[in-house]
Design a protein around this motif. Structure first.
Motif, PDB file in Angstrom:
ATOM      1  N   VAL A 114      42.888  42.025  -9.522  1.00 19.21           N
ATOM      2  CA  VAL A 114      42.230  42.861  -8.514  1.00 19.21           C
ATOM      3  C   VAL A 114      41.025  43.506  -9.183  1.00 19.21           C
ATOM      4  CG1 VAL A 114      42.428  44.951  -7.115  1.00 19.21           C
ATOM      5  CG2 VAL A 114      44.314  43.316  -7.182  1.00 19.21           C
ATOM      6  N   THR A 115      39.850  43.280  -8.610  1.00 19.44           N
ATOM      7  CA  THR A 115      38.618  43.851  -9.146  1.00 19.44           C
ATOM      8  C   THR A 115      37.937  44.662  -8.053  1.00 19.44           C
ATOM      9  OG1 THR A 115      38.342  41.977 -10.646  1.00 19.44           O
ATOM     10  CG2 THR A 115      36.410  43.364 -10.248  1.00 19.44           C
ATOM     11  N   VAL A 116      37.659  45.927  -8.366  1.00 16.27           N
ATOM     12  CA  VAL A 116      37.012  46.816  -7.410  1.00 16.27           C
ATOM     13  C   VAL A 116      35.636  47.177  -7.952  1.00 16.27           C
ATOM     14  CG1 VAL A 116      37.197  48.938  -6.085  1.00 16.27           C
ATOM     15  CG2 VAL A 116      39.274  47.726  -6.786  1.00 16.27           C
ATOM     16  N   SER A 117      34.608  46.797  -7.229  1.00 13.05           N
ATOM     17  CA  SER A 117      33.240  47.071  -7.677  1.00 13.05           C
ATOM     18  C   SER A 117      32.755  48.401  -7.107  1.00 13.05           C
ATOM     19  CB  SER A 117      32.314  45.941  -7.243  1.00 13.05           C
ATOM     20  OG  SER A 117      32.260  45.868  -5.824  1.00 13.05           O
ATOM     21  N   SER A 118      31.907  49.051  -7.878  1.00 13.55           N
ATOM     22  CA  SER A 118      31.393  50.369  -7.442  1.00 13.55           C
ATOM     23  C   SER A 118      30.131  50.223  -6.615  1.00 13.55           C
ATOM     24  CB  SER A 118      31.121  51.244  -8.665  1.00 13.55           C
ATOM     25  OG  SER A 118      30.206  50.599  -9.524  1.00 13.55           O
TER      26      SER A 118
END
Length: 121
Positions: free
Chosen positions: A117-121
């Motif tokens: 899971v990758t959450v970008s800002s």
């Protein structure tokens, strides 16, 4: 033997949502506690949430109010609904379950292979 297969990971922007699924397969009699853990690069694996066979839940403080864990006992599946995601939620998410196999009178603990899971800002 038992397999835990996770799905639903991916890339999402901050504030977005993802739903993880983990299905247990094999000669399963029942599942006891099931849960999700995550591991960020360079860090130890940490508890995210667990759910008991009766439905009782436990959450890490960092995800309370944002994540919801549920389960479908008939499908031997556990879910993690993740809302209001933050960049610090970025990690590999692992499914975990205590499983009783056919012909056994005890539960054994199993891990899935993990989903990113990758959450970008």
């Amino acid at each position: 033997q038992v397999q835990l297969v996770e799905s639903g990971g991916g890339l999402v922007q901050a504030g977005g949502s993802l739903r993880l699924s983990c299905a247990a397969s094999g000669s399963i009699v029942s599942n006891n506690t099931m849960g999700w853990y995550h591991q960020a690069p360079g860090k130890l694996r940490e508890l995210v949430a667990t759910i008991a066979s009766g439905g009782g839940t436990n959450y890490a403080d960092s995800v309370k109010g944002r994540f919801t864990i549920t389960r479908d006992n008939a499908r031997n599946t556990v879910y993690l609904q993740m809302n209001s995601l933050k960049p610090e939620d970025t990690a590999v998410y692992y499914c975990n379950a205590d499983v009783q196999l056919t012909g056994r009178n005890y539960y054994r603990n199993y891990w899935g292979q993990g989903t990113q899971v990758t959450v970008s800002s």
